[in-house]
Scaffold this motif. Sequence first.
Motif, PDB file in Angstrom:
ATOM      1  N   LEU A  25      -5.691  27.242  85.529  1.00  0.00           N
ATOM      2  CA  LEU A  25      -4.460  27.351  84.759  1.00  0.00           C
ATOM      3  C   LEU A  25      -4.451  28.689  84.022  1.00  0.00           C
ATOM      4  O   LEU A  25      -3.434  29.402  84.013  1.00  0.00           O
ATOM      5  CB  LEU A  25      -4.344  26.195  83.761  1.00  0.00           C
ATOM      6  CG  LEU A  25      -3.138  26.252  82.809  1.00  0.00           C
ATOM      7  CD1 LEU A  25      -1.827  26.226  83.582  1.00  0.00           C
ATOM      8  CD2 LEU A  25      -3.202  25.097  81.800  1.00  0.00           C
ATOM      9  N   LYS A  26      -5.580  29.036  83.435  1.00  0.00           N
ATOM     10  CA  LYS A  26      -5.710  30.307  82.712  1.00  0.00           C
ATOM     11  C   LYS A  26      -5.530  31.496  83.647  1.00  0.00           C
ATOM     12  O   LYS A  26      -4.863  32.484  83.296  1.00  0.00           O
ATOM     13  CB  LYS A  26      -7.077  30.375  82.033  1.00  0.00           C
ATOM     14  CG  LYS A  26      -7.300  31.612  81.185  1.00  0.00           C
ATOM     15  CD  LYS A  26      -8.667  31.576  80.517  1.00  0.00           C
ATOM     16  CE  LYS A  26      -8.899  32.824  79.665  1.00  0.00           C
ATOM     17  NZ  LYS A  26     -10.250  32.801  79.031  1.00  0.00           N
ATOM     18  N   THR A  27      -6.091  31.412  84.851  1.00  0.00           N
ATOM     19  CA  THR A  27      -5.944  32.495  85.828  1.00  0.00           C
ATOM     20  C   THR A  27      -4.473  32.746  86.142  1.00  0.00           C
ATOM     21  O   THR A  27      -4.011  33.892  86.191  1.00  0.00           O
ATOM     22  CB  THR A  27      -6.697  32.155  87.131  1.00  0.00           C
ATOM     23  OG1 THR A  27      -8.100  32.079  86.858  1.00  0.00           O
ATOM     24  CG2 THR A  27      -6.445  33.222  88.205  1.00  0.00           C
ATOM     25  N   GLY A  28      -3.729  31.681  86.355  1.00  0.00           N
ATOM     26  CA  GLY A  28      -2.305  31.823  86.649  1.00  0.00           C
ATOM     27  C   GLY A  28      -1.538  32.428  85.487  1.00  0.00           C
ATOM     28  O   GLY A  28      -0.693  33.311  85.674  1.00  0.00           O
ATOM     29  N   ILE A  29      -1.846  31.975  84.275  1.00  0.00           N
ATOM     30  CA  ILE A  29      -1.144  32.481  83.092  1.00  0.00           C
ATOM     31  C   ILE A  29      -1.439  33.964  82.879  1.00  0.00           C
ATOM     32  O   ILE A  29      -0.534  34.763  82.616  1.00  0.00           O
ATOM     33  CB  ILE A  29      -1.547  31.678  81.836  1.00  0.00           C
ATOM     34  CG1 ILE A  29      -1.037  30.235  81.933  1.00  0.00           C
ATOM     35  CG2 ILE A  29      -0.991  32.340  80.576  1.00  0.00           C
ATOM     36  CD1 ILE A  29      -1.526  29.330  80.820  1.00  0.00           C
TER      37      ILE A  29
END
Length: 284
Positions: free
Chosen positions: A268-272
Amino acid sequence: MRLDDFDNSINVEDQRGGGGRFPMGGGGKLGCGSIVIALIAALVFGVDPAQMLGTLQQTQVNAPAPQQGGSTLEESCSVNEFSRESCNALSSLNKTWTPLFAQANIAFQPPKLTFYSQAGNSGCGAAQSAMGPFYCPADNGIYIDTDFFTEMDQRMGAGGDFARVYVMAHEYGHHIQNVLGTSTQVRQLQQRSPSEANRLSVALELQADCYAGVWAGRNRDRIEAGDIEEGMRAAHQIGDDTLMKAAGRRPVEDAFTHGSAAQRMQWLKTGIETGNEDQCDTFK
């Protein structure tokens, strides 16, 4: 997260109050994610997965869609605050992803959002509250009983508006995978290599988490203080290891279907942070 009000371009069906039909018929193939849904339902709500899978397998996948309840778009999206929030998120997701597919010259039809209460009907069979939100590839539909968001807050400790729209964005991510053919490829690989089924399921779910993050990252100007923390907390609380511990079970990685808390938070952090769907290759 500050989202604009939905526009008339979103496709919404409302089965609440209309009583979804449950046509029973022979055969039929489970839609993508049904087994995963049953297992997560078992972990979170104590549902017997074998019993749920039996019900799903008996339900005809290509059952006719239920009739609209006569509600207008405004009425369906205004039943409660969670309904409006979901409609607003769908509108934002459409506006974010449609241009990306157009740039890639890939035909894209946004998914339909279907609200139901307690029980309903989908192209993949029966919709039940215990399943939580899910995506049905047979009819390109995202199915939500908004009572789940109360469960997220009260039983799972994953409240907050960003946590809720993250769930919507995750299911939308499954639609993207369906359009791109990723889901089909994964199902084929799972059939050929049953021993790899769980690992592939985890990769599929983590990619949907990353796609959810990409949407948020591309709408960074709408993110408010505390939103990212809400998303990370939700990702942690719905990690397989967290759910297994909450159910009084010892986490077993080979039994994971959605990924550990750490993995879900990471993707999720990678996408954000990147806002780049090309960074969401969880199958490497």
